[in-house]
Design a protein around this motif. Structure first.
Motif, PDB file in Angstrom:
ATOM      1  N   LEU A  81     -15.666  -2.063  -1.028  1.00 18.46           N
ATOM      2  CA  LEU A  81     -15.135  -1.918   0.320  1.00 18.46           C
ATOM      3  C   LEU A  81     -13.895  -1.029   0.303  1.00 18.46           C
ATOM      4  N   SER A  82     -13.665  -0.350   1.397  1.00 18.58           N
ATOM      5  CA  SER A  82     -12.431   0.411   1.584  1.00 18.58           C
ATOM      6  C   SER A  82     -12.337   0.755   3.059  1.00 18.58           C
ATOM      7  N   TRP A  83     -11.175   1.202   3.486  1.00 19.83           N
ATOM      8  CA  TRP A  83     -11.058   1.735   4.847  1.00 19.83           C
ATOM      9  C   TRP A  83     -10.113   2.922   4.833  1.00 19.83           C
ATOM     10  N   ILE A  84     -10.291   3.768   5.821  1.00 22.36           N
ATOM     11  CA  ILE A  84      -9.438   4.947   5.935  1.00 22.36           C
ATOM     12  C   ILE A  84      -9.209   5.225   7.416  1.00 22.36           C
ATOM     13  N   ASN A  85      -7.977   5.526   7.758  1.00 19.36           N
ATOM     14  CA  ASN A  85      -7.603   5.747   9.156  1.00 19.36           C
ATOM     15  C   ASN A  85      -7.909   7.174   9.591  1.00 19.36           C
ATOM     16  N   ALA A  86      -7.912   7.385  10.883  1.00 17.53           N
ATOM     17  CA  ALA A  86      -8.409   8.638  11.441  1.00 17.53           C
ATOM     18  C   ALA A  86      -7.561   9.858  11.096  1.00 17.53           C
ATOM     19  N   ASP A  87      -6.340   9.672  10.650  1.00 14.24           N
ATOM     20  CA  ASP A  87      -5.509  10.809  10.262  1.00 14.24           C
ATOM     21  C   ASP A  87      -5.733  11.244   8.813  1.00 14.24           C
ATOM     22  N   ASP A  88      -6.383  10.398   8.004  1.00 11.91           N
ATOM     23  CA  ASP A  88      -6.408  10.569   6.553  1.00 11.91           C
ATOM     24  C   ASP A  88      -7.800  10.971   6.061  1.00 11.91           C
ATOM     25  N   TYR A  89      -7.924  11.252   4.755  1.00 12.03           N
ATOM     26  CA  TYR A  89      -9.229  11.686   4.259  1.00 12.03           C
ATOM     27  C   TYR A  89      -9.418  11.372   2.784  1.00 12.03           C
ATOM     28  N   GLY A 113      -7.318   1.651  -7.376  1.00 12.37           N
ATOM     29  CA  GLY A 113      -6.541   2.516  -6.492  1.00 12.37           C
ATOM     30  C   GLY A 113      -6.437   3.914  -7.070  1.00 12.37           C
ATOM     31  N   GLY A 114      -6.213   4.883  -6.233  1.00 13.36           N
ATOM     32  CA  GLY A 114      -6.055   6.255  -6.695  1.00 13.36           C
ATOM     33  C   GLY A 114      -4.592   6.634  -6.875  1.00 13.36           C
ATOM     34  N   LYS A 115      -4.369   7.799  -7.420  1.00 14.56           N
ATOM     35  CA  LYS A 115      -3.014   8.345  -7.537  1.00 14.56           C
ATOM     36  C   LYS A 115      -2.463   8.544  -6.123  1.00 14.56           C
ATOM     37  N   ALA A 116      -1.274   8.014  -5.869  1.00 19.58           N
ATOM     38  CA  ALA A 116      -0.697   8.086  -4.520  1.00 19.58           C
ATOM     39  C   ALA A 116      -0.495   9.538  -4.107  1.00 19.58           C
ATOM     40  N   THR A 117      -1.072   9.908  -2.972  1.00 22.63           N
ATOM     41  CA  THR A 117      -1.042  11.305  -2.523  1.00 22.63           C
ATOM     42  C   THR A 117      -0.812  11.367  -1.022  1.00 22.63           C
ATOM     43  N   HIS A 146      11.503  -3.086  -4.043  1.00 26.41           N
ATOM     44  CA  HIS A 146      11.647  -3.426  -5.455  1.00 26.41           C
ATOM     45  C   HIS A 146      10.745  -2.560  -6.328  1.00 26.41           C
ATOM     46  N   MET A 147       9.558  -2.299  -5.835  1.00 24.87           N
ATOM     47  CA  MET A 147       8.588  -1.430  -6.508  1.00 24.87           C
ATOM     48  C   MET A 147       7.906  -0.577  -5.437  1.00 24.87           C
ATOM     49  N   ASP A 148       7.136   0.420  -5.886  1.00 20.71           N
ATOM     50  CA  ASP A 148       6.401   1.263  -4.943  1.00 20.71           C
ATOM     51  C   ASP A 148       5.352   0.456  -4.195  1.00 20.71           C
ATOM     52  N   PHE A 149       4.994   0.933  -3.005  1.00 15.05           N
ATOM     53  CA  PHE A 149       3.842   0.382  -2.302  1.00 15.05           C
ATOM     54  C   PHE A 149       2.557   0.743  -3.048  1.00 15.05           C
ATOM     55  N   VAL A 150       1.527  -0.075  -2.894  1.00 16.03           N
ATOM     56  CA  VAL A 150       0.163   0.331  -3.236  1.00 16.03           C
ATOM     57  C   VAL A 150      -0.323   1.201  -2.090  1.00 16.03           C
ATOM     58  N   GLN A 151      -0.769   2.411  -2.388  1.00 19.43           N
ATOM     59  CA  GLN A 151      -1.281   3.258  -1.311  1.00 19.43           C
ATOM     60  C   GLN A 151      -2.649   2.756  -0.878  1.00 19.43           C
ATOM     61  N   GLN A 152      -2.755   2.404   0.406  1.00 20.18           N
ATOM     62  CA  GLN A 152      -4.012   1.872   0.921  1.00 20.18           C
ATOM     63  C   GLN A 152      -5.121   2.914   0.899  1.00 20.18           C
ATOM     64  N   GLU A 153      -4.813   4.141   1.266  1.00 20.42           N
ATOM     65  CA  GLU A 153      -5.814   5.204   1.275  1.00 20.42           C
ATOM     66  C   GLU A 153      -6.287   5.451  -0.157  1.00 20.42           C
ATOM     67  N   GLU A 197      -6.182  10.296 -10.995  1.00 22.31           N
ATOM     68  CA  GLU A 197      -6.302  11.361 -10.002  1.00 22.31           C
ATOM     69  C   GLU A 197      -6.335  10.769  -8.593  1.00 22.31           C
ATOM     70  N   PRO A 198      -6.008  11.543  -7.584  1.00 22.67           N
ATOM     71  CA  PRO A 198      -6.077  11.045  -6.204  1.00 22.67           C
ATOM     72  C   PRO A 198      -7.517  10.717  -5.803  1.00 22.67           C
ATOM     73  N   LEU A 199      -7.672   9.699  -4.988  1.00 24.41           N
ATOM     74  CA  LEU A 199      -8.962   9.365  -4.389  1.00 24.41           C
ATOM     75  C   LEU A 199      -8.951   9.593  -2.880  1.00 24.41           C
ATOM     76  N   ALA A 200      -7.757   9.631  -2.299  1.00 26.80           N
ATOM     77  CA  ALA A 200      -7.620   9.875  -0.859  1.00 26.80           C
ATOM     78  C   ALA A 200      -6.226  10.409  -0.578  1.00 26.80           C
ATOM     79  N   VAL A 201      -6.045  10.934   0.615  1.00 27.22           N
ATOM     80  CA  VAL A 201      -4.769  11.524   1.024  1.00 27.22           C
ATOM     81  C   VAL A 201      -4.295  10.859   2.305  1.00 27.22           C
ATOM     82  N   PHE A 202      -3.063  10.383   2.273  1.00 22.31           N
ATOM     83  CA  PHE A 202      -2.399   9.880   3.468  1.00 22.31           C
ATOM     84  C   PHE A 202      -1.699  11.051   4.151  1.00 22.31           C
TER      85      PHE A 202
END
Length: 272
Positions: A81-89, A113-117, A146-153, A197-202
């Motif tokens: 499962l995953s989701w992606i918002n309309a601005d992202d890819y 998760g992918g590399k945060a991009t 305290h730490m980085d966010f997990v990038q949802q995208e 490597e990145p899997l998605a872009v915010f």
């Protein structure tokens, strides 16, 4: 091309030996989105690898809509499962990479998760590794403070992990921090793995909900108060933990574990 067209195109154009069930949830928008979704449904009718559907109905917020979509019967226990918002890819080979993970022998991976991009408003692409472990995520420490966010995208997880770990009604009630809550729940039972490597872009855009960090952190406060998160650092929880990195190569996926020496110097790493 509108941002939603770019988002949809990034999903339906994925390559690889995989089947994609892609559902788009719209909340009765009046900006032409529903018409665009109808056009995409007609265009993708009979597609050999993508089953596309959409709905437009009132919901209680983004996470209510996501939970509704995850509950559709097409999602089986072993599916990702995953989701992606309309601005992202999605990045071109993201789904193919996730599909390869099931072929890794002797490792039960249910959360990746992918590399945060990020793509800035000016069009600049910025990427960074975020060396996080389940040990710190389950304590709520992947909070951007305290730490980085997990990038949802670009984060994917198995339906069986969702079913076993998440209080869906709590998830539905979030307005902003539902992703942070979800990761903290998945971390109770599962190790997180990060692709190198990145899997998605915010993509940064005007008036995004995610830009309201104060309100986002207020929601976190109601689940794991900041004082509790800070105390967990003082208790040395998660120090010297191993981060799981997945490296795609021509010969398959290579797993490397990296030692994280504490929180505040967490970018000082050594490989083993």
């Amino acid at each position: 091309m509108t941002t939603i067209d770019r988002t949809i195109e990034s999903v339906v154009a994925q390559k690889g030996d995989c089947q994609i069930f892609y559902h788009v949830k719209d909340a009765l928008s009046d900006d032409g989105t529903t018409e665009r979704l109808k056009e995409w449904a007609e265009r993708l009718s009979g597609h050999p690898t993508v089953a596309f559907s959409y709905s437009s109905s009132k919901d209680k917020g983004m996470y209510d809509a996501i939970a509704e979509s995850f509950d559709l019967p097409q999602a089986r226990a072993a599916d990702w499962l995953s989701w992606i918002n309309a601005d992202d890819y999605l990045i071109d080979n993201a789904v193919a990479f996730i599909g390869e993970i099931d072929g890794i022998n002797q490792i039960d991976i249910s959360w990746v998760g992918g590399k945060a991009t990020m793509r800035t408003k000016e069009g600049k692409i910025i990427s960074s590794k975020r060396p996080l472990t389940s040990a710190v995520i389950k304590l709520g420490l992947a909070d951007g403070k305290h730490m980085d966010f997990v990038q949802q995208e670009g984060t994917f997880f198995k339906r069986k992990a969702w079913d076993a770990c998440v209080d869906v009604e709590k998830f539905r009630a979030f307005r902003l921090a539902g992703d942070w809550y979800l990761w903290s729940q998945l971390a109770q039972k599962h190790e997180v793995y990060f692709c190198s490597e990145p899997l998605a872009v915010f993509c940064q855009a005007e008036s995004q909900l995610s830009s309201d960090l104060d309100a986002y952190r207020d929601e976190m406060e109601g689940v794991i108060p900041n004082v509790s998160r800070r105390q967990s650092i003082n208790g040395n929880a998660g120090y010297n933990s191993l981060v799981n990195f997945l490296y795609p190569t021509d010969q398959g996926i290579y797993l490397r574990k990296t030692v994280i020496n504490g929180y505040y110097d967490h970018r000082k790493q050594k490989s083993i």
